[in-house]
Design an enzyme around this catalytic site. Structure first.
Site, mmCIF file in Angstrom:
data_model
loop_
_atom_site.group_PDB
_atom_site.id
_atom_site.type_symbol
_atom_site.label_atom_id
_atom_site.label_comp_id
_atom_site.label_asym_id
_atom_site.label_seq_id
_atom_site.Cartn_x
_atom_site.Cartn_y
_atom_site.Cartn_z
ATOM 1 N N HIS A 1 0.831 -1.209 0.000
ATOM 2 C CA HIS A 1 0.000 0.000 0.000
ATOM 3 C C HIS A 1 0.867 1.261 0.000
ATOM 4 C CE1 HIS A 1 -3.603 2.383 0.762
ATOM 5 N NE2 HIS A 1 -2.952 2.989 1.728
ATOM 6 N N ASN B 1 25.892 -23.435 -5.153
ATOM 7 C CA ASN B 1 26.735 -24.617 -5.300
ATOM 8 C C ASN B 1 26.316 -25.704 -4.309
ATOM 9 O OD1 ASN B 1 29.437 -25.792 -6.410
ATOM 10 N ND2 ASN B 1 29.617 -25.968 -4.187
ATOM 11 N N GLU C 1 -1.989 -5.196 -4.332
ATOM 12 C CA GLU C 1 -2.594 -4.737 -3.081
ATOM 13 C C GLU C 1 -4.007 -5.291 -2.926
ATOM 14 O OE1 GLU C 1 -3.551 -0.422 -1.013
ATOM 15 O OE2 GLU C 1 -3.914 -0.745 -3.141
#
Length: 701
Positions: free
Chosen positions: A46, A412, A68
C-alpha cells in the site's frame, strides 16, 4: 508556492526497496493464520502504491494496485493463500523491483515478464480461488437486504505524535466531506488534565458517520498516510444502525459496548484492544528516542576520508613529538601529554566513525530465503535454510562486494552438495537437506560459513576431471585437502550437464578471486556422505587497520596486525632445507614454510647476516608462514589507500599508506604473498612433514 517533489524521490525509492524486502520475507514465511504478517505485507504494498502515485509513477501504481487488492482479499479472509498465489506474489515483487529500478535509473522498463505477471494477477483477481468455507451464517445476505447500507461508520484514534509528523486531522475530515455528508463526534475520554497537557501532542479521537455510496477503499485512501500512526476502524453504516443510534450515543460505544442493534453489525474496538492502544504511545516514544536518520553514503565516505587524513596528521605530530622528547623542557612535556590525548581522541573518533558504516550481515543473508525457495523448487529438492549470526557487523563496502560470491557458494551447495530426496532417504538421511549460513567475528575478521549436510565433495571425481583438463599430472602427489582446492581453479566443473545453475566452469575461481581482492580467503572442508563447509574470512573494514611496520633494507612495509602470530629471532641452523630453495621451520607443534620478503620484492640484501634473521610468523589463506625481515619497527594505525585505483593491482600487496614522516609504505597481502612466495613442491613437502610429525606425536601419546 509549489513544492518540488522530485527531491523526495530518492527517499521514496529507498523506502520502497525496503518495503519489497518486507513483502518478500513475509511471503516466504507467511502462515495463513498470521494476520499480523499479512497486514505487514499489505501495508508495504500500500505504501509503495501510494508513494508511486504521489510522484507520478503511474505504471508502478497500476501494477501494485492489483497486488494490493489481492493481498487485501487475503487479509480479509475472502481469498485463500495457496502455494500458487504465493509464487505469483513473489514474482510480482520481482516485477515491482524492476519497475522501481527503472524509475531510479530514469529509463523505461521493457521486461516482458512484467506484462505477463500483470495479466496473471488480473486473471487471479477475476477468477481466483475463493477463501475456505467458514462458520459465517448463510442467512446474512438475506439480513443485509433488510438493512440497506447508507455509508460508513469511521472510528479514528490518532497517536499523540500525529501532529509532529506534519499530518492534520482537519484536512482528513474535509476530505471525507468531499465523499458525502458527514456527522462528526469528538471523543475526549483520553484528554489529560490541563496541567499535564502537551500542546504538541494530540489526545482527541473522532467518530464519523459518512453518508455516501463510495467504497471502503475510497475511505481508506483518505487515511493512507497515517495508517501506521492511528487506530482506524471502518464498518458499514446500515439503516437500522443510523435510526437506532443518534450521533450523540455513538461515542460511548467505543469504550463500553451497549446492547444496540449496531453492536452486531458495527464491530467497534473492544475492551481487549484498549491496553494495546494505551501501550502504543509509550512504545512509539521509545522508538523515536532511538530513531535514525538517512544519510547519503557519499557523506559518510567523505567523513571517513577526513578522519583518515586526521589519523595521518596525528601520526606526523606524534613522530615530531618523539623527536623533541629528548629536550628537558616543561613545554615539551605538556606537548607530549597533549599528543597522547590527541592520539586517544583520534582513535576513539575513528572507531565511532567506522561504526557508522558497519551494517549487520543480515542485509546479505536476507536475499537467501527467496533464492533457496526458487532454486530448490527448480531442482525438485527439499531444503531447509538456517541462518545464524545475522547481527554480526561488517563494513558496508565489504558487504556490497561479498553478496555475489556468497550467492554462488549457496547455489553450489544446493546444486552439487544436497542430494535429491530419494537419494537422501536411501542413504538413511532425512529427505529435507539443510543449508546453514553462520557468521561470527574472529580477531579483525568476519568469518562466514556455508555448510550443507549433503554428499560432500567427490575426491576421485575431482581428481579425474583435473587430469582431463590438464590441471595436474598423473604422477603428481596430492593430499585430499589439495584435491579439494582444485575446485577453485579456472574452468573447473564436475557437472555432467550444463544448466543455468552450473556446468559452465565459471564461478568458483571468480568467487576466490573476488574474495581475495577484498583481502579475504575462502577454504573448503568436506567429508564424503556428511557434507561440506565453505569458510570465507574477510576483513571487517577496508578503510583503516592496525599494522606492524617491518623493514627490508631501506624499504618499510606494513603487515596487518590481525595476521601477525608472533615475532621471533631465528638462527640459520634452525631452518630445514628442502627441494629447491624452500626452507621449513619447526614452530611449536608444526612446520611452517619460510618466505624471504627481499627475494619476493627483489630488494637488495642488507648488512644483516643469515644467522641472525628476524622472522614474523603470520597467518593467512588458511596456513601459517614465516616472513624473514631485516628489522621490526613500531606498530601504527594506518589509513588504507587503494593501490589498484591509483596505479594497478600488484600481487602480494593489498594497498598503500602514508607514514608519519610523509613516506609511502606498502601494505602486505598475506594470502597473496603465500600464493606467490611458495612453490608447489614446498607446499607438498610441508604437508608431508606435518603428517609425519602428527604420526610421531600420536605414537608417543
Amino acid at each position: 508556492m509549489s513544492i518540488d517533489l522530485s527531491q523526495f524521490i530518492p527517499t521514496f525509492l529507498e523506502e520502497s526497496f525496503e518495503g519489497l524486502e518486507v513483502m518478500e520475507s513475509g511471503l516466504l514465511n507467511l502462515d495463513a493464520n498470521d494476520s499480523e504478517q499479512i497486514n505487514a505485507i499489505f501495508r508495504a504494498a500500500h505504501s509503495i502504491k501510494g508513494g508511486a502515485g504521489t510522484f507520478g509513477f503511474g505504471h508502478i501504481t497500476e501494477f501494485t494496485h492489483v497486488v494490493e487488492t489481492l493481498l487485501d482479499e487475503v487479509r480479509g479472509g475472502d481469498r485463500a493463500f495457496t502455494p500458487s498465489l504465493q509464487s505469483l506474489l513473489l514474482q510480482s515483487v520481482d516485477c515491482i523491483r524492476m519497475l522501481l529500478e527503472a524509475a531510479r535509473d530514469g529509463v523505461e522498463c521493457e521486461n516482458d515478464q512484467i506484462g505477463t505477471v500483470h495479466q496473471e494477477l488480473v486473471a487471479e483477481l477475476e477468477g481466483g480461488a475463493p477463501a475456505p468455507a467458514t462458520d459465517t451464517p448463510q442467512a446474512q445476505p438475506a439480513d443485509t437486504g433488510a438493512q440497506q447500507q447508507k455509508g460508513w461508520l469511521i472510528h479514528f484514534v490518532p497517536e499523540p505524535h500525529l501532529l509532529m509528523t506534519g499530518n492534520e486531522p482537519i484536512l482528513m475530515m474535509s476530505a471525507l466531506a468531499e465523499l458525502g455528508d458527514t456527522e462528526l463526534s469528538v471523543l475526549e475520554d483520553k484528554l489529560p488534565e490541563f496541567s499535564e497537557l502537551n500542546p504538541e501532542e494530540l489526545h482527541l479521537a473522532w467518530q464519523v458517520q459518512l453518508f455516501s455510496d463510495c467504497s471502503e477503499a475510497d475511505v481508506r485512501e483518505v487515511f493512507e498516510w497515517v495508517e501506521d500512526d492511528c487506530e482506524l476502524t471502518i464498518t458499514p453504516l446500515l439503516d437500522t444502525a443510523v435510526e437506532s443510534a443518534p450521533a450523540e450515543e455513538l461515542a460511548p460505544q467505543v469504550d463500553t459496548p451497549v446492547e444496540q442493534p449496531t453492536a452486531a453489525k458495527t464491530p467497534a474496538p473492544t475492551t481487549q484492544e484498549t491496553p494495546k492502544t494505551a501501550a502504543k504511545p509509550a512504545a512509539r516514544k521509545a522508538s523515536q528516542e532511538a530513531g535514525s536518520i538517512r544519510v547519503g553514503i557519499d557523506k559518510i565516505d567523505g567523513l571517513i576520508n577526513r578522519v583518515g587524513e586526521l589519523v595521518i596528521t596525528q601520526s606526523m605530530l606524534s613522530q615530531a613529538g618523539s623527536e623533541l622528547a629528548e629536550q628537558d623542557l616543561p613545554a615539551v612535556e605538556r606537548l607530549h601529554e597533549g599528543l597522547v590525548q590527541l592520539e586517544r581522541n583520534t582513535r576513539d573518533l575513528q572507531e565511532e566513525v567506522m561504526r557508522i558504516r558497519m551494517l549487520p550481515i543480515s542485509f546479505v543473508f536476507n536475499r537467501f530465503p527467496r533464492m533457496v525457495h526458487d532454486v530448490s523448487a527448480k531442482l525438485n529438492k527439499q531444503v531447509e535454510l538456517k541462518l545464524s549470526g545475522e547481527q554480526t557487523e561488517l563494513d558496508k563496502t565489504v558487504m556490497e562486494k561479498i553478496g555475489d560470491p556468497l550467492v554462488h557458494l549457496v547455489r553450489n551447495s544446493l546444486d552439487h552438495g544436497l542430494e535429491p530426496p530419494e537419494e537422501r532417504l536411501a542413504a538413511g538421511k532425512d529427505e529435507t537437506g539443510i543449508v546453514h549460513l553462520n557468521a561470527y567475528h574472529q580477531g579483525g575478521y568476519i568469518v562466514i560459513e556455508i555448510k550443507d549436510d549433503g554428499r560432500g565433495l567427490n575426491t576421485e571425481r575431482i581428481r579425474e576431471k583435473a587430469l582431463e583438463n590438464g590441471l595436474i599430472s598423473p604422477d603428481q602427489p596430492l593430499a585430499e585437502s589439495e584435491i579439494h582446492e582444485l575446485i577453485f581453479r579456472a574452468g573447473f566443473s564436475t557437472a555432467a550437464e550444463v544448466s543455468d545453475l552450473s556446468g559452465r566452469g565459471v564461478g568458483m575461481d571468480v568467487v576466490r578471486k573476488n574474495i581475495e581482492s577484498l583481502g579475504g580467503h575462502v577454504s573448503v572442508q568436506s567429508e564424503t556422505g556428511k557434507g561440506s563447509t565453505f569458510t570465507v574470512s574477510l576483513p571487517l573494514t577496508l578503510a583503516i587497520l592496525d599494522g606492524q611496520l617491518v623493514q627490508i633494507n631501506d624499504e618499510v612495509y606494513i603487515v596487518p596486525l590481525v595476521s601477525v602470530v608472533e615475532s621471533i629471532q631465528v638462527a640459520d641452523s634452525e631452518l630445514q632445507g628442502i627441494a629447491g630453495e624452500g626452507r621449513l621451520f619447526r614452530f611449536r607443534d608444526e612446520y611452517i614454510p619460510i618466505i624471504h620478503l627481499r627475494r619476493v620484492f627483489d630488494v637488495a640484501s642488507s648488512a644483516a647476516t643469515a644467522s641472525t634473521s628476524l622472522m614474523v610468523v603470520v597467518e593467512g589463506g588458511g596456513m601459517k608462514v614465516g616472513l624473514i625481515v631485516d628489522d621490526l619497527q613500531g606498530q601504527q594505525q594506518v589509513v588504507i589507500k587503494s593501490l589498484e585505483t591509483n596505479y594497478k593491482r600488484v600481487d602480494g600487496i593489498s594497498g598503500a599508506t602514508i607514514l608519519g614522516d610523509g613516506d609511502v609504505a606498502l601494505i602486505l597481502d598475506v594470502a597473496g604473498l603465500i600464493k606467490i612466495g611458495l612453490e608447489p613442491t614446498t607446499k607438498h613437502e610441508l604437508h608431508r612433514k606435518n603428517e609425519q610429525l602428527q604420526v610421531e606425536e600420536e605414537a608417543l601419546a
